[in-house]
Write a protein that holds these residues in place. Structure first.
Motif: not given
Length: 140
Positions: A75-81, A94, A97-98
């Motif tokens: 999973s790397d699309e729009e990586m949330v950190t 987060l 939301e994601h």
């Protein structure tokens, strides 16, 4: 009292390189009793791969797990950190939301941990069902 991500995150995350085979990552997860590992290129976070990613994006697609790399299934699309000094509520927002269950913790661009839904459940209500499941020993 304000709580921060650093207070509950799992530190020292296990990392693999993008060209690591799905089979090798699955063995790391099995041997270390993990549901997710971070994919890094040097010190740079490239993605997160979960046991579910391995099944859905590699095995179910009929790929050869020895030849398929985690670069193609993580999973790397729009990586949330989040950062270690972010408040826990930010991590909760987060995740909601994601629609994710785990968020890498990054400090100065380097991954330093992972915070999971289970970590948050234990923090908020250790007696909850999710809290109980999160600390249970896995089946042999």
């Amino acid at each position: 009292m304000t709580r921060y991500v650093r207070d509950i995150m799992t530190g020292h995350p296990v990392t693999v390189e993008p060209l690591t085979s799905v089979t090798a990552v699955a063995r790391v997860m099995r041997d270390r009793d993990l549901g997710a590992v971070l994919v890094t290129d040097g010190d740079e976070l490239r993605g997160l791969v979960t046991d579910r990613d391995l099944v859905i994006r590699a095995v179910a697609e009929g790929g050869d797990p020895e030849r398929t790399t985690v670069a193609g299934v993580c999973s790397d699309e729009e990586m949330v950190t989040v950062g270690p000094d972010d408040e826990l509520e930010r991590a909760v927002e987060l995740m909601r939301e994601h629609a994710v269950r785990r968020v890498p913790v990054v400090d100065d661009g380097r991954p330093v941990g992972i915070v999971s839904l289970g970590d948050l459940a234990l923090e908020r209500d250790p007696e909850s069902a999710l809290g109980d499941v999160s600390v249970a020993r896995p089946d042999p």
